[in-house]
Write a protein that holds these residues in place. Structure first.
Motif, PDB file in Angstrom:
ATOM      1  N   ASP B 146      63.323  33.903  52.010  1.00  0.00           N
ATOM      2  CA  ASP B 146      63.351  34.849  53.088  1.00  0.00           C
ATOM      3  C   ASP B 146      62.598  36.016  52.435  1.00  0.00           C
ATOM      4  N   LYS B 147      62.233  37.283  53.336  1.00  0.00           N
ATOM      5  CA  LYS B 147      61.453  38.255  52.678  1.00  0.00           C
ATOM      6  C   LYS B 147      61.733  38.800  51.369  1.00  0.00           C
ATOM      7  N   THR B 148      63.098  38.879  51.013  1.00  0.00           N
ATOM      8  CA  THR B 148      63.408  39.339  49.762  1.00  0.00           C
ATOM      9  C   THR B 148      62.815  38.754  48.538  1.00  0.00           C
ATOM     10  N   ARG B 149      63.155  37.303  48.792  1.00  0.00           N
ATOM     11  CA  ARG B 149      62.688  36.349  47.796  1.00  0.00           C
ATOM     12  C   ARG B 149      61.429  36.238  47.549  1.00  0.00           C
ATOM     13  N   LEU B 150      60.615  36.173  48.785  1.00  0.00           N
ATOM     14  CA  LEU B 150      59.341  36.027  48.947  1.00  0.00           C
ATOM     15  C   LEU B 150      58.520  37.416  48.185  1.00  0.00           C
ATOM     16  N   GLY B 151      59.395  38.697  48.119  1.00  0.00           N
ATOM     17  CA  GLY B 151      58.895  39.780  47.636  1.00  0.00           C
ATOM     18  C   GLY B 151      58.884  39.869  46.028  1.00  0.00           C
ATOM     19  N   GLN B 152      60.016  38.962  45.517  1.00  0.00           N
ATOM     20  CA  GLN B 152      60.313  38.729  44.361  1.00  0.00           C
ATOM     21  C   GLN B 152      59.036  38.149  43.640  1.00  0.00           C
ATOM     22  N   TRP B 153      58.537  37.203  44.311  1.00  0.00           N
ATOM     23  CA  TRP B 153      57.322  36.463  43.707  1.00  0.00           C
ATOM     24  C   TRP B 153      56.198  37.214  43.503  1.00  0.00           C
ATOM     25  N   GLU B 154      56.190  38.345  43.882  1.00  0.00           N
ATOM     26  CA  GLU B 154      54.916  39.254  43.749  1.00  0.00           C
ATOM     27  C   GLU B 154      54.899  39.709  42.390  1.00  0.00           C
ATOM     28  N   GLN B 155      56.027  39.823  41.728  1.00  0.00           N
ATOM     29  CA  GLN B 155      55.838  40.132  40.233  1.00  0.00           C
ATOM     30  C   GLN B 155      54.891  39.151  39.303  1.00  0.00           C
ATOM     31  N   THR B 156      55.089  37.811  39.806  1.00  0.00           N
ATOM     32  CA  THR B 156      54.400  36.877  39.208  1.00  0.00           C
ATOM     33  C   THR B 156      53.102  36.715  39.512  1.00  0.00           C
ATOM     34  N   VAL B 157      52.362  37.574  40.388  1.00  0.00           N
ATOM     35  CA  VAL B 157      51.024  37.187  40.844  1.00  0.00           C
ATOM     36  C   VAL B 157      50.208  37.536  39.977  1.00  0.00           C
ATOM     37  N   PRO B 158      49.216  36.975  39.369  1.00  0.00           N
ATOM     38  CA  PRO B 158      48.403  37.371  38.397  1.00  0.00           C
ATOM     39  C   PRO B 158      47.411  38.489  38.952  1.00  0.00           C
ATOM     40  N   GLU B 159      46.728  39.194  38.117  1.00  0.00           N
ATOM     41  CA  GLU B 159      45.766  40.280  38.374  1.00  0.00           C
ATOM     42  C   GLU B 159      44.625  39.449  39.159  1.00  0.00           C
ATOM     43  N   ALA B 160      44.044  39.863  39.862  1.00  0.00           N
ATOM     44  CA  ALA B 160      42.838  39.342  40.462  1.00  0.00           C
ATOM     45  C   ALA B 160      41.672  39.545  39.443  1.00  0.00           C
ATOM     46  N   PRO B 161      40.578  38.377  39.466  1.00  0.00           N
ATOM     47  CA  PRO B 161      39.753  38.236  38.522  1.00  0.00           C
ATOM     48  C   PRO B 161      38.668  39.433  38.769  1.00  0.00           C
ATOM     49  N   ALA B 162      37.875  39.953  37.553  1.00  0.00           N
ATOM     50  CA  ALA B 162      36.753  40.838  37.882  1.00  0.00           C
ATOM     51  C   ALA B 162      35.806  40.348  38.751  1.00  0.00           C
ATOM     52  N   LEU B 163      35.230  41.185  39.372  1.00  0.00           N
ATOM     53  CA  LEU B 163      34.100  40.763  40.266  1.00  0.00           C
ATOM     54  C   LEU B 163      33.041  40.207  39.583  1.00  0.00           C
ATOM     55  N   GLU B 164      32.085  39.554  40.139  1.00  0.00           N
ATOM     56  CA  GLU B 164      30.766  39.045  39.248  1.00  0.00           C
ATOM     57  C   GLU B 164      30.067  40.251  39.279  1.00  0.00           C
ATOM     58  N   VAL B 165      29.210  40.384  38.279  1.00  0.00           N
ATOM     59  CA  VAL B 165      27.991  41.192  38.371  1.00  0.00           C
ATOM     60  C   VAL B 165      26.949  41.241  39.177  1.00  0.00           C
ATOM     61  N   GLY B 166      26.936  42.346  40.074  1.00  0.00           N
ATOM     62  CA  GLY B 166      26.051  42.318  41.191  1.00  0.00           C
ATOM     63  C   GLY B 166      26.602  42.035  42.447  1.00  0.00           C
ATOM     64  N   ALA B 167      27.883  41.798  42.354  1.00  0.00           N
ATOM     65  CA  ALA B 167      28.679  41.462  43.549  1.00  0.00           C
ATOM     66  C   ALA B 167      28.678  42.957  44.462  1.00  0.00           C
ATOM     67  N   GLU B 168      28.924  42.569  45.630  1.00  0.00           N
ATOM     68  CA  GLU B 168      29.248  43.827  46.699  1.00  0.00           C
ATOM     69  C   GLU B 168      30.454  44.547  46.544  1.00  0.00           C
ATOM     70  N   ALA B 169      30.638  45.692  46.351  1.00  0.00           N
ATOM     71  CA  ALA B 169      31.803  46.223  46.211  1.00  0.00           C
ATOM     72  C   ALA B 169      32.558  46.128  47.339  1.00  0.00           C
ATOM     73  N   PRO B 170      33.881  45.913  47.062  1.00  0.00           N
ATOM     74  CA  PRO B 170      35.108  45.842  47.891  1.00  0.00           C
ATOM     75  C   PRO B 170      35.360  47.032  48.883  1.00  0.00           C
ATOM     76  N   LYS B 171      35.311  46.734  50.186  1.00  0.00           N
ATOM     77  CA  LYS B 171      35.555  47.631  51.099  1.00  0.00           C
ATOM     78  C   LYS B 171      36.940  48.379  50.686  1.00  0.00           C
ATOM     79  N   GLY B 172      36.954  49.802  51.247  1.00  0.00           N
ATOM     80  CA  GLY B 172      37.986  50.517  51.083  1.00  0.00           C
ATOM     81  C   GLY B 172      39.381  49.981  51.620  1.00  0.00           C
ATOM     82  N   LYS B 173      40.458  49.941  50.928  1.00  0.00           N
ATOM     83  CA  LYS B 173      41.771  49.209  51.606  1.00  0.00           C
ATOM     84  C   LYS B 173      42.686  50.274  51.823  1.00  0.00           C
ATOM     85  N   LYS B 174      43.760  50.083  52.941  1.00  0.00           N
ATOM     86  CA  LYS B 174      44.786  50.846  52.565  1.00  0.00           C
ATOM     87  C   LYS B 174      45.882  50.692  51.624  1.00  0.00           C
ATOM     88  N   LYS B 175      46.207  51.919  50.909  1.00  0.00           N
ATOM     89  CA  LYS B 175      47.008  51.581  49.770  1.00  0.00           C
ATOM     90  C   LYS B 175      48.415  51.040  50.206  1.00  0.00           C
TER      91      LYS B 175
END
Lengths: 351, 175
Positions: B146-175
């Motif tokens: 359920d959504k509680t358990r799915l939410g707990q998995w969020e702690q185990t998600v690794p950081e997104a890898p750094a963008l490649e050199v010269g990649a387009e900057a990510p668009k502004g996102k809702k925090k």
């Protein structure tokens, strides 16, 4: 009262016979067990970059015990249309043929159940009885895979029996005896270029040694000669319908035969219980000589056993016609040539 | 390797076959001398690739109950329920806002085939892959997270890898 002597023990004849029986069967079972545990479970796993059994005992050392217990517990199933008596008897014919080889293999100066004058002839003769057991198993199972497996086994065992025997002829000619103890003594006395160690028949009879090991591999139906039990084509060949204890007996038979043929190869080509440097009166006591001899023999058998399993788990399977062609068109002419060369050398050198 | 002159086929085979056998025997023997690749799993664990597809985690606050993931799911293993709610206006004197509230978000891992389409389609980065894989259950019904358990998995998600050199900057996102 009839009396007998064995390993320097004088006792009533039936006591000595019982002792011989227990020792013979015990060595066969321990030998088969050693091959399965050390090679089939562990060494072969490492050849394939695996660990093999690890959970039962330290490093899986009790795995063999677990396997045997498992097979003993299993139900003894007979196929509905099986020829019951023949089906039930087949594994015993196979294991009997294996156990009978152990009678003549010497593991020390006196450590042999029966030192027959025609020892090697007897060993090769009884080892081919197992073909009958295999055919019985295949026919009585009322299963076409079993039958095809048994017929392939019969064709293969007969084809490779011939180079096996012919490879031994060279050794027999060189030592001048069919007795296995005499063959060991022959290697102790024979000197190649005046060096004692080079007299081991593996060196002058290198072609014979090669032919013997290849044919032994085929006799054991080990890969690359495992057409009779080719699991991707025939399920398990003549063993398809067997379960529980009867399957276990086939299994023990296979590996006890491997141990016995490695033992024969060690005696014929590597000097058996004798090592270069051992004089006539080595060892301080008689029992020491038996013990050291047994140890030397065991090491040699394990080295040859490793070669058998090493080849088994490296090479892919032959096609049936290639398998027959290899025996009849390559090994047998090579063995006959080896006999010819040995004969000429024997006459020319008068060794 | 330098080129050899071509020999007759029979001679070529007589040379190549034993050479091949010796080569094979050498390969297996060398394998035996090296440590085995097997990892004794429950006691020691293999290093898993950080982007491995283990389990899908949910950031509840990012979810707008748009149902895109549930509709794209080939197995229909995502169950979403929500309702509209009124929130006070952002600015003084403004209109009250209508927002979607998430009541239920379940993923049935007994059905999921780990295709990752839901993670791809989510427009608000509410779903992420986590490399965790040890969530086997004795009962198949317990594989419904359920959504509680799915939410707990969020702690185990690794950081997104750094963008490649010269990649387009990510668009502004809702925090």
């Amino acid at each position: 009262m009839l009396a007998g002597t064995f390993l320097g023990i004088h006792a009533a004849y039936w006591n000595v016979t019982l002792l011989k029986l227990l020792l013979g069967v015990g060595f066969a079972l321990l030998g088969a067990g050693a091959f399965v545990q050390v090679f089939l479970f562990k060494a072969v796993s490492h050849l394939q970059s695996r660990l093999g059994p690890m959970e039962s005992g330290p490093h899986g050392s009790l795995q063999l015990m677990a396997e045997v217990l498992k097979f003993i517990q299993k139900e003894d199933v007979f196929p509905a249309k099986a020829d019951r008596w023949v089906f039930a008897g087949a594994p015993f014919v196979v294991i009997m043929s294996t156990l009978m080889i152990y009678v003549v293999i010497p593991i020390g100066p006196r450590g042999v159940v029966a030192n027959l004058d025609v020892g090697i002839l007897y060993a090769l003769a009884v080892s081919s009885i197992s073909v009958i057991g295999v055919l019985m198993a295949g026919w009585a199972s009322a299963n076409k895979y079993s039958l095809i497996g048994a017929l392939r086994a019969a064709g293969q065992l007969i084809a490779y029996e011939l180079p096996l025997v012919l490879a031994v002829v060279g050794v027999v000619m060189q030592s001048g005896s069919l007795s296995l103890q005499q063959i060991v003594a022959g290697q102790a006395h024979f000197k190649l270029f005046g060096v004692q160690g080079l007299g081991l028949f593996a060196i002058p009879q290198i072609a014979g040694f090669f032919i013997f090991m290849v044919s032994a591999q085929a006799e054991l139906t080990q890969t690359p000669f495992d057409m009779p039990v080719a699991e991707s084509e025939l399920v398990a060949g003549y063993m398809t319908e067997y379960t529980g204890l009867r399957f276990l007996i086939f299994f023990i038979g296979e590996f006890a035969t491997a141990f016995a043929l490695a033992g024969l190869a060690a005696v014929l080509f590597l000097g058996g219980w004798w090592l270069p440097g051992m004089g006539a009166h080595w060892g301080s006591a008689a029992w020491m000589r038996e013990l050291v001899g047994g140890g030397v023999m065991f090491v040699k058998v394990m080295v040859l056993g490793f070669i058998i399993f090493w080849v088994r788990f490296t090479l892919p399977r032959f096609r049936e016609d290639q398998l027959q062609a290899f025996a009849w068109k390559f090994l047998i002419p090579l063995a006959l040539g080896d006999i010819l060369v040995t004969g000429i050398a024997k006459v020319a050198v008068r060794a | 390797m330098p080129e050899r002159p071509q020999l007759p086929e029979s001679v070529e085979r007589a040379v190549q076959v034993p050479l091949g056998i010796v080569k094979g025997l050498k390969a297996t023997f060398m394998t035996m001398l090296q440590p085995a690749v097997t990892v004794q799993y429950p006691r020691e664990k293999e290093a898993i690739a950080p982007r491995a597809r283990g389990v899908i985690s949910l950031v509840e606050d990012n979810c707008t109950v748009c149902m895109l993931c549930a509709r794209q799911c080939p197995d229909w293993c995502i169950y979403i329920e929500g309702h509209k709610d009124r929130e006070p206006p952002r600015r003084e004197g403004g209109k009250p806002r209508t927002v979607s509230k998430l009541d239920r978000f379940d993923i049935d891992y007994g059905l999921c085939m780990y295709c990752g389409i839901c993670v791809e389609v989510c427009p608000f980065d509410a779903l992420h892959w986590s490399p965790e894989f040890e969530y086997a259950e004795p009962s198949i019904a317990d594989l419904l997270h359920d959504k509680t358990r799915l939410g707990q998995w969020e702690q185990t998600v690794p950081e997104a890898p750094a963008l490649e050199v010269g990649a387009e900057a990510p668009k502004g996102k809702k925090k």
